[in-house]
Write a protein that holds these residues in place. Structure first.
Motif, PDB file in Angstrom:
ATOM      1  N   ASP A   1      -7.727   8.645  -0.806  1.00 43.46           N
ATOM      2  CA  ASP A   1      -8.930   8.182  -0.120  1.00 43.46           C
ATOM      3  C   ASP A   1      -9.784   7.278  -0.992  1.00 43.46           C
TER       4      ASP A   1
ATOM      5  N   VAL B   1       0.833  -1.201   0.000  1.00 42.56           N
ATOM      6  CA  VAL B   1       0.000   0.000   0.000  1.00 42.56           C
ATOM      7  C   VAL B   1       0.872   1.256   0.000  1.00 42.56           C
TER       8      VAL B   1
ATOM      9  N   SER C   1     -13.470  -3.813  -8.673  1.00 47.47           N
ATOM     10  CA  SER C   1     -12.252  -4.323  -8.053  1.00 47.47           C
ATOM     11  C   SER C   1     -11.400  -5.009  -9.104  1.00 47.47           C
TER      12      SER C   1
ATOM     13  N   GLN D   1       0.639   4.099  -2.706  1.00 46.16           N
ATOM     14  CA  GLN D   1       0.272   5.474  -2.354  1.00 46.16           C
ATOM     15  C   GLN D   1       1.351   6.484  -2.717  1.00 46.16           C
TER      16      GLN D   1
ATOM     17  N   PHE E   1      -9.096   4.441  -2.762  1.00 40.88           N
ATOM     18  CA  PHE E   1      -8.843   3.025  -3.017  1.00 40.88           C
ATOM     19  C   PHE E   1      -8.751   2.250  -1.722  1.00 40.88           C
ATOM     20  N   GLN E   2      -9.265   1.039  -1.756  1.00 39.33           N
ATOM     21  CA  GLN E   2      -9.084   0.153  -0.608  1.00 39.33           C
ATOM     22  C   GLN E   2      -8.376  -1.086  -1.107  1.00 39.33           C
ATOM     23  N   TYR E   3      -7.388  -1.514  -0.359  1.00 38.83           N
ATOM     24  CA  TYR E   3      -6.610  -2.672  -0.781  1.00 38.83           C
ATOM     25  C   TYR E   3      -6.758  -3.769   0.245  1.00 38.83           C
ATOM     26  N   SER E   4      -6.833  -4.971  -0.244  1.00 39.68           N
ATOM     27  CA  SER E   4      -6.860  -6.077   0.706  1.00 39.68           C
ATOM     28  C   SER E   4      -6.010  -7.180   0.112  1.00 39.68           C
TER      29      SER E   4
END
Length: 206
Positions: free
Chosen positions: A31, A17, A126, A21, A33-36
């Motif tokens: 703000d 991440v 996604s 970023q 994007f969400q990463y898993s």
């Protein structure tokens, strides 16, 4: 020492991440994007080839800056495609872009982690990002070529980038931003083009 799987994968996720970023084109992406779930790609062949590439270029007199490892990004809709690139590497003839160089002689990879596709990312979408290590080597700035006679790899260079148009109006379309932020990477030796340039090494899938 022994680390529980979850701790290790969460620190890998943090690494991934932070790489992503640091590589945004647009600061508002922080703000967005969400990463898993990050998976380390461990391919000794690619790593040793990356090292061999660096050694060969160092012997050829490249500067430390030219040999520096940086990151670049590929986006895939499904995990199988992402995994395949991690196993077989990024090969020529894999791109639909042709503005910076002949897609049959080199590969395209994104400079920015938030500009990975010609169309903007819509809410709820996604995908899988492959973070690659990249040694840019000698970079040549080329004008975008929209004709069907493609720009060939430049002798003595390893990478093409588009002429930077910082004076563009802010309403640059997403697809233009995408094309302009591509690296076109190739490896030519004795007049023939490598099927898979050694200077790109898949690193993490996220």
């Amino acid at each position: 020492g022994f680390h529980p799987e979850s701790e290790e994968s969460s620190s890998l996720l943090q690494t991934a991440v932070s790489v992503l970023q640091r590589s945004y084109l647009d600061s508002t992406s922080q703000d967005g994007f969400q990463y898993s779930q990050a998976t380390l790609v461990e391919n000794d062949v690619f790593l040793s080839e990356l090292k061999a590439f660096a050694q060969a270029k160092e012997a050829a007199g490249y500067s430390q800056e030219e040999l520096e490892e940086t990151f670049a990004f590929l986006l895939f809709d499904n995990e199988d495609e992402a995994k395949e690139v991690c196993q077989t590497g990024l090969r020529v003839n894999s791109s639909s872009i042709s503005t910076l160089g002949d897609p049959a002689k080199g590969v395209y990879i994104s400079r920015y982690a938030d500009c990975l596709h010609p169309r903007p990312w819509h809410h709820g979408k996604s995908g899988y990002i492959v973070i690659c290590k990249l040694i840019k080597g000698k970079v040549k700035v080329v004008s975008e070529n929209h004709t069907s006679s493609y720009t060939c790899p430049s002798p003595g260079y390893d990478c093409h980038v588009a002429v930077s148009r910082n004076n563009l109006p802010s309403k640059t379309s997403h697809s233009q931003a995408f094309t302009q932020s591509q690296y076109y990477v190739y490896e030519v030796s004795n007049g023939s083009t490598a099927e898979r340039p050694r200077q790109i090494c898949p690193y993490i899938v996220i």
